[in-house]
Design an enzyme around this catalytic site. Structure first.
Site, PDB file in Angstrom:
ATOM      1  N   LYS A  98       0.930  -1.268   0.460  1.00 32.98           N
ATOM      2  CA  LYS A  98       0.596  -0.397  -0.188  1.00 32.98           C
ATOM      3  C   LYS A  98       1.112   1.028  -0.196  1.00 32.98           C
ATOM      4  CE  LYS A  98      -3.418  -0.081   2.696  1.00 32.98           C
ATOM      5  NZ  LYS A  98      -4.998   0.495   2.940  1.00 32.98           N
TER       6      LYS A  98
ATOM      7  N   ARG B 168      -3.343   2.911   8.588  1.00 34.52           N
ATOM      8  CA  ARG B 168      -3.390   1.852   8.450  1.00 34.52           C
ATOM      9  C   ARG B 168      -2.576   0.467   8.085  1.00 34.52           C
ATOM     10  NH1 ARG B 168      -8.790   3.267   5.461  1.00 34.52           N
ATOM     11  NH2 ARG B 168      -8.415   5.451   4.885  1.00 34.52           N
TER      12      ARG B 168
ATOM     13  N   GLY C 173      -7.852  -7.143   5.772  1.00 32.48           N
ATOM     14  CA  GLY C 173      -8.854  -6.505   6.846  1.00 32.48           C
ATOM     15  C   GLY C 173      -7.786  -8.080   7.268  1.00 32.48           C
TER      16      GLY C 173
ATOM     17  N   MET D 226      -5.194  -6.443   9.488  1.00 31.17           N
ATOM     18  CA  MET D 226      -4.598  -6.753  10.090  1.00 31.17           C
ATOM     19  C   MET D 226      -5.587  -4.851  10.466  1.00 31.17           C
ATOM     20  SD  MET D 226      -0.307  -6.740   9.331  1.00 31.17           S
ATOM     21  CE  MET D 226      -0.733  -6.671   8.079  1.00 31.17           C
TER      22      MET D 226
ATOM     23  N   ARG E 264      -3.716  -0.879  -6.219  1.00 25.39           N
ATOM     24  CA  ARG E 264      -2.597  -2.132  -6.920  1.00 25.39           C
ATOM     25  C   ARG E 264      -2.861  -2.784  -7.698  1.00 25.39           C
ATOM     26  NH1 ARG E 264      -5.718  -5.515  -2.003  1.00 25.39           N
ATOM     27  NH2 ARG E 264      -7.526  -5.468  -3.148  1.00 25.39           N
TER      28      ARG E 264
ATOM     29  N   HIS F 108      -3.414 -44.006  -2.394  1.00 27.41           N
ATOM     30  CA  HIS F 108      -3.692 -44.589  -3.769  1.00 27.41           C
ATOM     31  C   HIS F 108      -4.480 -44.193  -4.376  1.00 27.41           C
ATOM     32  CE1 HIS F 108      -6.012 -47.715  -6.236  1.00 27.41           C
ATOM     33  NE2 HIS F 108      -4.437 -48.170  -6.187  1.00 27.41           N
TER      34      HIS F 108
ATOM     35  N   SER G  97      15.341 -41.497 -12.987  1.00 28.84           N
ATOM     36  CA  SER G  97      14.366 -40.623 -12.801  1.00 28.84           C
ATOM     37  C   SER G  97      14.036 -40.942 -11.431  1.00 28.84           C
ATOM     38  CB  SER G  97      12.480 -41.713 -14.243  1.00 28.84           C
ATOM     39  OG  SER G  97      11.647 -41.081 -13.649  1.00 28.84           O
TER      40      SER G  97
ATOM     41  N   CYS H  29       9.644 -39.115 -12.124  1.00 22.43           N
ATOM     42  CA  CYS H  29       8.147 -39.427 -12.383  1.00 22.43           C
ATOM     43  C   CYS H  29       7.262 -39.087 -11.543  1.00 22.43           C
ATOM     44  CB  CYS H  29       7.876 -40.464 -12.913  1.00 22.43           C
ATOM     45  SG  CYS H  29       9.102 -41.829 -12.357  1.00 22.43           S
TER      46      CYS H  29
ATOM     47  N   TYR I   8      13.726 -33.627 -17.754  1.00 24.23           N
ATOM     48  CA  TYR I   8      12.250 -33.668 -18.457  1.00 24.23           C
ATOM     49  C   TYR I   8      11.377 -33.924 -16.601  1.00 24.23           C
ATOM     50  CZ  TYR I   8      12.029 -39.081 -18.056  1.00 24.23           C
ATOM     51  OH  TYR I   8      12.319 -40.327 -17.650  1.00 24.23           O
TER      52      TYR I   8
HETATM   53  C1  PEP Z   1       6.935 -42.287  -6.891  1.00 24.19           C
HETATM   54  O1  PEP Z   1       7.763 -43.453  -5.952  1.00 24.19           O
HETATM   55  O2  PEP Z   1       7.569 -40.850  -7.197  1.00 24.19           O
HETATM   56  C2  PEP Z   1       6.976 -43.320  -7.845  1.00 24.19           C
HETATM   57  C3  PEP Z   1       6.393 -42.583  -9.138  1.00 24.19           C
HETATM   58  O3  PEP Z   1       6.702 -44.067  -7.727  1.00 24.19           O
HETATM   59  P1  PEP Z   1       4.868 -45.118  -7.320  1.00 24.19           P
HETATM   60  O4  PEP Z   1       4.042 -43.034  -6.914  1.00 24.19           O
HETATM   61  O5  PEP Z   1       4.777 -46.438  -8.309  1.00 24.19           O
HETATM   62  O6  PEP Z   1       5.533 -45.615  -5.764  1.00 24.19           O
END
Ligand code: PEP
Ligand code: MG
Length: 898
Positions: free
Chosen positions: A22, A91, A100, A102, A335, A451, A781, A849, A869
């Site tokens: 501000k 302020r 809001g 403070m 702002r 899961h 990976s 991954c 990647y």
């Molecule tokens: C991981 O552990 O990051 C992975 C990609 O394998 P999973 O989730 O299947 O254990």
């Protein structure tokens, strides 16, 4: 010497760290020559010094006094002067907006004498007493610590005595009486009198605003918004201007564009004869800004011109607060304004088209999080009521369906055309058919990498998990909420996976035009602007990013969708889902096999099925790399539940029957294979070393699928990935087997099959010995789900629902490390592995991954760490593309320009 106070004429927008947002923007407007009531800012540094020492920073008050004298001189009046006082507002204003959260104290300078002077110079006695009443009330609660409910109660009593509904019907005399009542109240509650000295009022107000940084509300807000606790707030002291001086006065808020859609044009609300606080509090209904054009065309035109100046200067949507005092327009705040995801894309695209900003700047101004919000169907925000329960927002979007309590029922009803929500305590691979059939998944246990969450996200399915307040009784097919509401099977639920909320009954849905566009190129006319803006941002991101984006997918359908979303291959094909359903029988046979022949028979029966799976995926990803991971989970996950089996056998025995021999055999196997910590047990590469024939079967299936696709004229590019390696020797043994089998397939088929063999890095030991492992691995990976689990020692299936909310509340971490990569710990392991892996093998291809591959903040880290990647669920591919582009622009002019 440290300097604690800056006049508005001395600061600027680039000083937000010191002056707060501000203060910095007030200074910027002052510099631009816009009509800002004069004032000064006490810095965040002063606040930090105050919070550290608990006392007023040395020298601060002298600086404030000097600035005050200058203000008084310019105004030709003294603070609290009895015959026409200068009044001030005090302020808060932190680096990041905390609306809001403070304190604000207005009308500093009024006392028993100056209130009379104000009445005289304004010619409005009621206004003067109302201002004094506001000051005593705000000062009493904020500075002197009197519970604000006491003040409200006194107002309510007075209104009742006078028989009026509204504050506005209280007379000057009523308000003068109220001031006395308030002063008495303060004396009774604190033993102190309301200070009559304007200087003391100012001094204590400034310190109270500092202290409000650590108020409960502010702390909670910071935690939720991930704002650091040690920034402190600045305090803006400014000459009061009044919008409540009659019909030629008023207050309002305005935007240079519509913050909901991004459409250009002045938007906002105006409230005649009111202070800014009244607009926000919604005491009376504001009118649209167009009404101001009619009421006061001169002010409206000036406002429009100032807003144009601001948008041109900030090169973005600005919002402002303004006040008109007797026909004079004053700008009180500006702002770069908050906006919806849709507006963010639309505005960035439009500013780039106008040439106001570059394409790169436009890309920096949108985010993956905003894109994700546009990709999921949403509940109509006006239509939601009180939720039945809250849980972990595990997979975003909104879905409506009838509650069902097991997979079979989900499939049965879905086949009959009904939309269902699968409700479980937690899901297992067995629930997969039900999850596929359902619109949404709701569990009472498990967190973002449980899961249910991982699978639901992979499928782009809405999921709320860990709704622990619900007691789910799958046997009785119902759940109960803490207030005793019983929800039976068939009851319609609405699940908001973005907010983690569950509602009873159907909440109307709004579809995502962006998904329709990404899926098949359709461009909905009514959302064409958003769709074009998203397409433009993605195209730009693709042209600047260095990181490739792959998908985690294990079916041809998911692979094809991922490809449509722009995936450049598959970074993780989990093979465990291919061992379920009807194939489970074969897996059982393999596990129970009493001889090599029996085992070989079971594996031989699995082989053609696996080959078919891989061929389908390789076809969908033809020409692009497909990383196939060898079987990872413990084998007992493919056997029936231990308790179910035991109960079945006991029941048969109780009936005097002989239990089914197969059940007895299965139970013995389940008992034999039981592990206290299955996540740390016989899984991953360990299976490959201990279960004869398993690796060979899977590799043969991959090799033969490659042959099949090659013969069909395709360009299959399979890669074989070994999970949960901790030592190079494990990889060496399995790697030798992989190469042996592939050589065999090549020889038999006459088609040269060569697949790179690499490993997941998902154990700290693997990361720490990455140099040695790289000697055997052609690619790495990072499995950051397991790497987070094993680095922190957090069970990924339990902790999020169990105690992460407490950890977040206590500030141990600002977000779950399963969601955003923990750079300090897990990230350090990643860095070590990248450095040492590449030192050993310079052309080592490295990706990630784990779930973090699709998380915006983590994508930036992976870019900076030099990965090749990221791989994530298909629905997150566009988000990862966008963020990879933004990451590439980090540190360039494009990202520094605002
Ligand atoms: C991981 O552990 O990051 C992975 C990609 O394998 P999973 O989730 O299947 O254990
Ligand atoms: Mg893993």
């Amino acid at each position: 010497m440290v300097r604690y106070v800056y006049d508005f004429t001395e600061g600027g927008r680039d000083m937000a760290g010191l002056l707060g947002g501000k203060g910095a923007n007030l200074a910027e407007m002052t510099r631009l020559g816009l009509p800002v009531p004069p004032g000064f800012t006490v810095t965040t540094e002063a606040c930090r010094a105050f919070l550290d020492s608990g006392g007023e920073p040395e020298g601060m008050w002298r600086e404030v006094s000097d600035r005050l004298t200058a203000l008084e001189r310019a105004a030709g009046r003294l603070l609290g002067q009895p015959d026409g006082p200068l009044l001030l507002s005090v302020r808060s204003g932190a680096r990041f907006s905390m609306p809001g959260m403070m304190e604000t104290i207005l009308d500093i300078g009024l006392n028993d004498e100056s209130v009379l002077g104000l009445a005289k110079v304004s010619g409005n006695e009621r206004f003067a007493w109302d201002s004094y009443r506001r000051l005593v009330q705000m000062f009493g609660s904020t500075v002197m610590g009197v519970d604000s409910a006491h003040f409200e109660r006194e107002i309510a009593v007075l209104k009742e005595t006078r028989g009026v509904q509204d504050d506005v019907h209280l007379t000057a005399g009523d308000l003068a009486g109220l001031v006395d009542t308030f002063k008495e109240l303060i004396r009774d509650e604190t033993g102190e009198t309301f200070p009559q000295s304007p200087a003391e009022q100012l001094r204590r107000a400034v310190l109270a605003v500092f202290a409000s940084w650590n108020g409960e509300r502010a702390r909670l807000y910071r935690r939720r918004e991930h704002i650091a606790d040690d920034l402190g707030t600045a305090v803006n002291v400014q000459r009061m201007v009044f919008g409540n001086l009659g019909a030629d006065s008023g207050s309002g808020v305005a935007f240079t564009r519509d913050p909901a859609t991004g459409r250009p044009g002045l938007y906002g609300d105006y409230l005649p004869d009111a202070q800014g606080e009244d607009v926000v509090a919604g005491i009376r209904n504001a009118v649209p800004l167009t009404e101001l054009q009619r009421l006061d065309p001169g002010s409206y035109d000036r406002l429009r011109a100032h807003m144009q100046t601001l948008e041109g200067h900030y090169r973005d949507l600005c919002d402002i607060e303004f006040t008109i005092e007797h026909g004079t327009l004053w700008m009180l705040q500006t702002r770069v304004g908050k906006r919806t995801a849709e507006a963010a894309f639309a505005i960035a695209a439009e500013l780039a088209d106008e040439g106001t900003i570059t394409q790169d700047e436009a890309l920096v101004r949108v985010s993956g999080e905003q894109l994700a919000r546009l990709m999921f169907p949403r509940f109509d925000a006006d239509a939601t009521g009180e939720p039945l329960a809250h849980g972990v927002p595990a997979s975003p979007g909104a879905a409506v369906g009838a509650a069902v309590f097991d997979s079979a029922e989900a499939v049965r009803r879905a086949t009959a055309g009904e939309k269902v929500v699968l409700v479980r305590q937690e899901t297992t691979p067995d629930d997969l058919p039900g999850m596929i059939a359902a619109q949404a998944v709701l569990t009472s246990r498990g967190g973002k990498t449980s899961h249910a969450a991982v699978v639901a996200r992979g499928m782009g399915k809405v999921c709320v998990c860990g709704a622990e307040a619900l007691s789910v009784d799958t046997g009785a097919r119902r759940f109960t909420t803490p207030d005793g509401t019983v929800v039976e099977e068939g009851t319609v639920l609405s699940v908001d996976g973005s907010a983690g909320a569950v509602y009873q009954g159907p909440v109307p849905l709004a579809d995502s035009a962006v998904i329709r566009f990404l899926e098949n190129g359709t461009r909905d006319e009514n959302a064409a602007g958003t769709v074009d803006a998203v397409a433009g941002a993605l195209a730009r991101a693709d042209s600047v990013r260095r990181l490739e984006v792959r998908a985690n997918a294990d079916t041809p359908e998911d692979a094809a969708r991922a490809r449509r979303f722009g995936a450049q291959g598959i970074g993780l094909c989990r093979t465990e889902h291919m061992f379920l359903g009807e194939r489970r029988k074969l897996v059982e046979e393999m596990i129970l096999a009493g001889s090599d022949t029996e085992r070989d028979r079971a594996l031989a029966a699995l082989l053609p099925l696996q080959r078919q799976d891989f061929a389908g995926i390789l076809e969908a990803m033809d020409g692009l790399p497909v990383t196939i991971r060898l079987l990872d989970p413990p084998l007992h996950e493919f056997l029936p539940d231990r308790t179910d089996l035991a109960v079945r056998i006991a029941a048969a025995e109780a009936r005097g029957e002989v239990p089914a021999p197969h059940d007895v055999e299965l139970l013995a196997a389940v008992n034999r294979m039981h592990e206290e910590n299955p996540m740390l047990g016989l899984r991953g590469v360990r299976l490959g070393l201990l279960v004869p024939g398993l690796v060979a079967m899977q590799v043969r299936a991959v090799g033969e699928a490659v042959v099949e696709r090659t013969r069909a004229g395709g360009a299959p590019r399979a890669e074989i990935m070994v999970p949960l390696v901790g030592d190079v020797r494990e990889l060496r043994i399995v790697g030798e087997e992989v190469r042996r089998v592939l050589a065999e397939v090549s020889e038999r088929s006459g088609v040269a099959v060569s697949c790179p063999v690499g490993t997941m890095i998902e154990l700290p030991r693997a990361a720490l010995t990455a140099g040695r492992i790289a000697g055997e691995a052609e690619f790495f990976s990072f499995g950051t789900n397991d790497l987070t689990q094993t680095t922190w020692g957090f069970s990924r299936d339990d902790v999020e629902a169990e105690f992460f909310s407490a950890y977040l509340d206590k500030g141990v971490f600002p977000t779950s490390p399963f969601e955003t990569l923990d750079r300090e710990g897990v990230g350090r392991l990643v860095e070590i592995a990248v450095t040492e892996g590449r030192a050993a093998r310079p052309d080592l291809k490295i990706g990630v991954c784990g779930e973090h591959g699709g998380d915006p903040d983590s994508v930036h880290f992976f870019h900076a760490t030099g990965l090749d990647y990221v791989s994530c669920s298909p629905f997150r591919v566009p988000v990862a593309r966008l963020e990879a582009g933004r990451a590439a622009l980090e540190g360039t002019d494009a990202s520094d320009s605002r």
